[in-house]
Design an enzyme around this catalytic site. Structure first.
Site, PDB file in Angstrom:
ATOM      1  N   LYS A   1       0.811  -1.228   0.000  1.00  0.00           N
ATOM      2  CA  LYS A   1       0.000   0.000   0.000  1.00  0.00           C
ATOM      3  C   LYS A   1       0.840   1.273   0.000  1.00  0.00           C
ATOM      4  O   LYS A   1       0.308   2.358  -0.219  1.00  0.00           O
ATOM      5  CB  LYS A   1      -0.950  -0.012   1.198  1.00  0.00           C
ATOM      6  CG  LYS A   1      -2.021  -1.084   1.091  1.00  0.00           C
ATOM      7  CD  LYS A   1      -3.012  -0.985   2.227  1.00  0.00           C
ATOM      8  CE  LYS A   1      -4.041  -2.104   2.122  1.00  0.00           C
ATOM      9  NZ  LYS A   1      -4.722  -2.344   3.382  1.00  0.00           N
TER      10      LYS A   1
ATOM     11  N   GLU B   1      17.655   0.515  10.395  1.00  0.00           N
ATOM     12  CA  GLU B   1      18.019   1.798  11.013  1.00  0.00           C
ATOM     13  C   GLU B   1      18.992   1.572  12.181  1.00  0.00           C
ATOM     14  O   GLU B   1      19.932   2.352  12.378  1.00  0.00           O
ATOM     15  CB  GLU B   1      16.763   2.523  11.508  1.00  0.00           C
ATOM     16  CG  GLU B   1      17.028   3.902  12.057  1.00  0.00           C
ATOM     17  CD  GLU B   1      15.743   4.656  12.366  1.00  0.00           C
ATOM     18  OE1 GLU B   1      15.258   5.393  11.484  1.00  0.00           O
ATOM     19  OE2 GLU B   1      15.217   4.499  13.491  1.00  0.00           O
TER      20      GLU B   1
ATOM     21  N   HIS C   1      17.998  12.252  12.989  1.00  0.00           N
ATOM     22  CA  HIS C   1      16.569  11.973  13.183  1.00  0.00           C
ATOM     23  C   HIS C   1      15.915  13.142  13.929  1.00  0.00           C
ATOM     24  O   HIS C   1      16.456  13.617  14.940  1.00  0.00           O
ATOM     25  CB  HIS C   1      16.425  10.678  13.979  1.00  0.00           C
ATOM     26  CG  HIS C   1      15.062  10.076  13.907  1.00  0.00           C
ATOM     27  ND1 HIS C   1      13.955  10.680  14.451  1.00  0.00           N
ATOM     28  CD2 HIS C   1      14.625   8.920  13.331  1.00  0.00           C
ATOM     29  CE1 HIS C   1      12.894   9.920  14.237  1.00  0.00           C
ATOM     30  NE2 HIS C   1      13.278   8.845  13.549  1.00  0.00           N
TER      31      HIS C   1
END
Ligand code: UD2
Length: 353
Positions: A123, A302, A232
Site C-alpha cells: 500500500k 536503522e 533523526h
C-alpha cells in the site's frame, strides 16, 4: 665474397627479427599487466575483492567559476544557535551555513548524476506520486537525476512529468507479509543496484529515501559528501543513553549507553556510490547474521545503520531540516523543512500491524 655478403645480410635479418620478437613480447606483457591492474581496480570498486578498500575519488577537488560573484563569507558571522561541525570535523548542514548558488556552480561542472532509491511496496505505493512530484520541484533541480523505484506494483507507478536530464527506472520486487522485512530488505537491493552501476559511475552519488515523505524545500548540492547521514528529528535534543539504538549485546547492531554520536534516521542517507555500497553490504550482512541467530534489531536496518555510522563517521551530517515529520511542530532552530514524513495510519497501510 658474394657468399660472405649473403651470410652477413642473413645474420642482420635474423638478429632484427629476434629483436622485434623480444620487443613484441615485452610490449604485450606490459599491456596485459596494465589491463590486469585496471581489472583489479574495477573488481575492488565492485566490492568483489578487498571490499574494505574505499577507492580514491575526486570529491574534494572543488573548482568554482572565476567570474561568479557572491556574498563575502565570514568566519565571525553565521549560525550561532546550532552546532555546524561534528567533533570529527564533518559539516552539519543547516540553512544559513552554505551558499546554494556557489555550491551549484561547483558541482554542475563535475557533470555528476545523483540517484535516489525509493521503495513503494504494497500500500505504500499511494505515497509515490507526491514523492515524485515534489522531488521534481526540490531535489537536485538542474542536475542529472535518476530515481529508482522498487515496487511489487509496477503497473500502479504514477506518470510524473520529469524535466530534461531526469529519469525514472522501475524495478519489480516481491511483496512481503512483514513490514520489518520490506524495510530491512532495502539494504540488499541497494547493494545489488550499486554493484550494477558502480563500474561506470564511481564519482556519482546516491540517496536512499523513505517514500512516505514529501519535499518542501531545496535539497541540493550542499548535501553531497562521501558518506552522508541525516539526524533523526525525534531525538536530537536527547542524551545518547535515550537513543533507541539496539541495546542487546547479542545483536551486531548493539551500541552501549555510552556509545553513539547522534541518532541517525533510516529514512534518508547517502553519499558516493562506493561508500553507500559498503554501508548497504555491511548492514545487510549483519542483519542476516543476526537473523540466523534469531535476533532482529529494534529498528531493523536503522539500528544497523546507526551502528555503522558510529564506526564509519559520516563525512557530512544533514540537520533535521532534511527529514522532519509532519506531525511535529517546526522548532525555532529549523528555519526550513526540506523533506518531511507524512502522517500515516500504520494499521491501515502495513501488511502486519
Ligand atoms: C522508520 C524509518 C525507516 C525505517 C524504519 C525501521 C525514518 C523517517 N523512517 O520509519 O526508514 O528505518 O523506521 O524499519 O527514519 N515500506 C514499503 N512498504 C511497507 C513498509 C515499508 O514500501 O509495507 C518502505 C517504504 O519506502 C517506507 C520504508 O519502507 O517509507 C520505511 O517503512 P516505514 O515508513 O513504515 O517505517 P517507519 O515509519 O517506522
Amino acid at each position: 665474397m658474394k657468399h660472405l655478403i649473403n651470410t652477413k645480410a642473413l645474420t642482420v635479418v635474423v638478429l632484427s627479427a629476434l629483436m622485434l620478437g623480444v620487443l613484441f613480447c615485452y610490449i604485450s606483457l606490459s599491456y596485459r599487466g596494465v589491463a590486469l591492474f585496471k581489472q583489479n581496480n574495477i573488481n575492488q570498486q565492485n566490492g568483489l575483492a578487498a571490499d574494505d578498500v574505499i577507492p580514491v575519488s575526486h570529491e574534494f577537488h572543488l573548482v568554482a567559476p572565476d567570474l561568479l560573484r557572491y556574498e563575502q563569507p565570514s568566519i565571525l558571522r553565521g549560525r550561532t544557535d546550532v552546532v555546524t561541525v561534528t567533533p570529527w570535523l564533518a559539516p552539519v548542514v543547516w540553512e544559513g551555513t552554505f551558499n546554494p548558488v556557489l555550491l551549484d556552480s561547483i558541482y554542475k561542472r563535475k557533470n555528476i548524476t545523483v540517484s535516489a532509491t525509493v521503495f513503494a511496496v504494497g500500500k505504500y505505493i499511494m505515497f509515490l506520486k507526491d514523492f515524485l512530484e515534489t522531488a521534481e520541484q526540490h531535489f537536485f533541480v538542474g542536475f542529472k537525476v535518476h530515481i529508482y523505484v522498487f515496487t511489487d506494483r509496477p503497473n500502479e507507478v504514477p506518470q510524473v512529468r520529469m524535466a530534461a536530464g531526469r529519469q525514472l527506472t522501475v524495478r519489480s520486487v516481491p511483496s512481503s507479509k512483514r513490514w520489518q522485512e520490506i524495510s530491512a530488505r532495502r539494504m540488499e537491493l541497494i547493494q545489488t543496484l550499486i554493484e550494477e552501476q558502480l563500474p561506470n559511475h564511481s564519482d556519482d552519488y546516491v540517496f536512499c529515501l523513505d517514500v512516505d515523505s514529501k519535499f518542501h524545500g531545496r535539497w541540493g548540492a550542499e548535501s553531497l559528501g562521501g558518506l552522508v547521514a541525516v539526524i533523526h528529528p525525534g531525538y536530537y535534543k536527547d542524551g545518547r543513553s535515550r537513543f533507541p539504538y539496539e541495546r542487546r549485546p547479542a545483536s551486531r547492531a548493539y551500541l552501549a549507553p555510552e556509545e553513539g554520536d547522534f541518532y541517525y534516521c533510516g529514512g534518508a542517507f547517502g553519499g558516493l556510490l562506493q561508500e553507500v555500497h559498503h554501508l548497504a553490504k555491511t548492514c545487510r550482512s549483519n542483519f542476516e547474521a543476526d537473523a540466523q541467530e534469531g535476533i532482529e534489531a529494534a529498528w531493523q536496518e536503522e539500528s544497523h545503520l546507526n551502528r555503522y555510522m558510529w564506526i564509519n563517521k559520516p563525512t557530512k551530517v544533514l540537520s533535521p531540516e532534511y527529514l522532519w515529520q509532519d506531525f511535529k511542530p517546526q522548532n525555532p532552530e529549523v528555519h526550513i523543512i526540506r523533506f518531511s514524513g507524512v502522517v500515516k495510519n500504520y494499521a491501515e497501510i502495513r501488511p502486519n500491524a
